[in-house]
Scaffold this motif. Structure first.
Motif, PDB file in Angstrom:
ATOM      1  N   MET A 103      12.188   3.533 -15.133  1.00  0.00           N
ATOM      2  CA  MET A 103      11.001   3.113 -15.879  1.00  0.00           C
ATOM      3  C   MET A 103       9.767   3.846 -15.352  1.00  0.00           C
ATOM      4  SD  MET A 103       8.104   0.904 -15.896  1.00  0.00           S
ATOM      5  CE  MET A 103       8.298  -0.610 -14.975  1.00  0.00           C
ATOM      6  N   TYR A 104       9.644   3.976 -14.030  1.00  0.00           N
ATOM      7  CA  TYR A 104       8.507   4.708 -13.468  1.00  0.00           C
ATOM      8  C   TYR A 104       8.543   6.169 -13.930  1.00  0.00           C
ATOM      9  CZ  TYR A 104       8.028   0.723 -10.262  1.00  0.00           C
ATOM     10  OH  TYR A 104       7.881  -0.535  -9.719  1.00  0.00           O
ATOM     11  N   ARG A 105       9.731   6.769 -13.916  1.00  0.00           N
ATOM     12  CA  ARG A 105       9.878   8.138 -14.385  1.00  0.00           C
ATOM     13  C   ARG A 105       9.409   8.265 -15.835  1.00  0.00           C
ATOM     14  NH1 ARG A 105      15.152   8.339 -13.714  1.00  0.00           N
ATOM     15  NH2 ARG A 105      15.066   7.979 -11.486  1.00  0.00           N
ATOM     16  N   ARG A 106       9.739   7.267 -16.634  1.00  0.00           N
ATOM     17  CA  ARG A 106       9.331   7.255 -18.044  1.00  0.00           C
ATOM     18  C   ARG A 106       7.798   7.215 -18.155  1.00  0.00           C
ATOM     19  NH1 ARG A 106      10.159   9.017 -22.813  1.00  0.00           N
ATOM     20  NH2 ARG A 106       9.940   7.542 -24.513  1.00  0.00           N
ATOM     21  N   ARG A 127       0.842  -1.214   0.000  1.00  0.00           N
ATOM     22  CA  ARG A 127       0.000   0.000   0.000  1.00  0.00           C
ATOM     23  C   ARG A 127       0.872   1.257   0.000  1.00  0.00           C
ATOM     24  NH1 ARG A 127      -5.266  -0.831   0.597  1.00  0.00           N
ATOM     25  NH2 ARG A 127      -5.948  -2.740   1.623  1.00  0.00           N
ATOM     26  N   GLN A 128       1.927   1.236   0.796  1.00  0.00           N
ATOM     27  CA  GLN A 128       2.836   2.377   0.863  1.00  0.00           C
ATOM     28  C   GLN A 128       3.488   2.620  -0.504  1.00  0.00           C
ATOM     29  OE1 GLN A 128       5.968   1.989   3.786  1.00  0.00           O
ATOM     30  NE2 GLN A 128       6.550   4.130   3.619  1.00  0.00           N
ATOM     31  N   GLY A 129       3.815   1.532  -1.201  1.00  0.00           N
ATOM     32  CA  GLY A 129       4.397   1.656  -2.535  1.00  0.00           C
ATOM     33  C   GLY A 129       3.436   2.306  -3.522  1.00  0.00           C
ATOM     34  N   TYR A 130       2.184   1.889  -3.485  1.00  0.00           N
ATOM     35  CA  TYR A 130       1.187   2.485  -4.376  1.00  0.00           C
ATOM     36  C   TYR A 130       1.007   3.970  -4.079  1.00  0.00           C
ATOM     37  CZ  TYR A 130      -0.554  -1.645  -6.855  1.00  0.00           C
ATOM     38  OH  TYR A 130      -0.686  -2.719  -7.698  1.00  0.00           O
ATOM     39  N   ASN A 155       1.858   6.992  -6.807  1.00  0.00           N
ATOM     40  CA  ASN A 155       0.869   7.984  -7.233  1.00  0.00           C
ATOM     41  C   ASN A 155       1.304   9.414  -6.938  1.00  0.00           C
ATOM     42  OD1 ASN A 155      -1.099   6.408  -8.536  1.00  0.00           O
ATOM     43  ND2 ASN A 155      -1.978   5.792  -6.578  1.00  0.00           N
ATOM     44  N   LYS A 156       2.184   9.594  -5.955  1.00  0.00           N
ATOM     45  CA  LYS A 156       2.709  10.926  -5.637  1.00  0.00           C
ATOM     46  C   LYS A 156       3.986  11.235  -6.416  1.00  0.00           C
ATOM     47  CE  LYS A 156       1.027  10.883  -0.879  1.00  0.00           C
ATOM     48  NZ  LYS A 156       1.451  10.766   0.528  1.00  0.00           N
ATOM     49  N   GLY A 157       4.543  10.229  -7.104  1.00  0.00           N
ATOM     50  CA  GLY A 157       5.827  10.418  -7.771  1.00  0.00           C
ATOM     51  C   GLY A 157       6.968  10.539  -6.782  1.00  0.00           C
ATOM     52  N   ASP A 158       6.809   9.919  -5.625  1.00  0.00           N
ATOM     53  CA  ASP A 158       7.777  10.015  -4.528  1.00  0.00           C
ATOM     54  C   ASP A 158       8.866   8.945  -4.690  1.00  0.00           C
ATOM     55  OD1 ASP A 158       9.160  10.031  -2.120  1.00  0.00           O
ATOM     56  OD2 ASP A 158       7.358   9.973  -0.866  1.00  0.00           O
ATOM     57  N   GLU A 159       9.891   9.287  -5.464  1.00  0.00           N
ATOM     58  CA  GLU A 159      10.961   8.326  -5.743  1.00  0.00           C
ATOM     59  C   GLU A 159      11.765   7.960  -4.503  1.00  0.00           C
ATOM     60  OE1 GLU A 159      13.390   8.702  -9.258  1.00  0.00           O
ATOM     61  OE2 GLU A 159      11.924  10.075 -10.118  1.00  0.00           O
ATOM     62  N   LEU A 168      11.610   1.346  -0.313  1.00  0.00           N
ATOM     63  CA  LEU A 168      10.783   0.140  -0.222  1.00  0.00           C
ATOM     64  C   LEU A 168      11.332  -1.019  -1.054  1.00  0.00           C
ATOM     65  CD1 LEU A 168       7.273   1.826  -0.626  1.00  0.00           C
ATOM     66  CD2 LEU A 168       8.480   1.284   1.503  1.00  0.00           C
ATOM     67  N   LEU A 169      12.310  -0.740  -1.935  1.00  0.00           N
ATOM     68  CA  LEU A 169      12.834  -1.724  -2.879  1.00  0.00           C
ATOM     69  C   LEU A 169      14.210  -2.223  -2.453  1.00  0.00           C
ATOM     70  CD1 LEU A 169      12.026   0.280  -6.146  1.00  0.00           C
ATOM     71  CD2 LEU A 169      10.726  -1.671  -5.247  1.00  0.00           C
TER      72      LEU A 169
END
Length: 133
Positions: free
Chosen positions: A56-59, A11-14, A18-22, A28-29
């Motif tokens: 990839m998320y940034r992309r 849940r924290q990851g999602y 959604n906030k773009g909080d890298e 978390l990874l």
């Protein structure tokens, strides 16, 4: 009963995604995490290591001009280091949009996410949305 720690982690990851909080996502990874993205589009493949996964998320955020969001429907842990999430993605890219259900199979080691295996309802539609360039 409280929420299972693996459920809370996902849940924290999602929320961070959604906030773009890298910074939170990185925390978390595992260092050698892998995100497997289905299909044959420009965002498909196996992204290994925090920098590549976050890249990839940034992309994703860049391609959608920040419109991408993921609505979490549920997280189901097995208590042995795995959890499955079910969600719906929403994004706009140019003159097209996408709204699709999907999920991720997570492997969790030492309280961190080490593997994300993503599944989508319609691979062809996802490939068409993301394109090859």
């Amino acid at each position: 009963m409280g929420e299972h720690p693996d459920t809370a982690l996902v849940r924290q990851g999602y929320e961070a995604f959604n906030k773009g909080d890298e910074q939170t996502l990185r925390s978390l990874l595992t260092a050698d995490c892998v995100h497997h993205s289905p299909g044959s589009s420009q965002i498909s493949g196996h992204f290994k290591g925090q920098d590549n996964v976050l890249g990839m998320y940034r992309r994703l955020w860049e391609l959608t001009d920040g419109t991408m969001r993921v609505e979490l429907d549920g997280v189901f842990p097995d208590g042995r280091g795995h959890a499955i999430s079910v969600h719906k993605i929403y994004a706009e890219r140019g003159d097209r949009g996408i709204e699709m259900r999907g999920g991720i199979f997570f492997t969790i080691i030492g309280g961190k996410i080490s593997d994300l295996d993503e599944c989508v309802a319609d691979i062809e539609q996802v490939d068409e949305f993301w394109g090859t360039e």
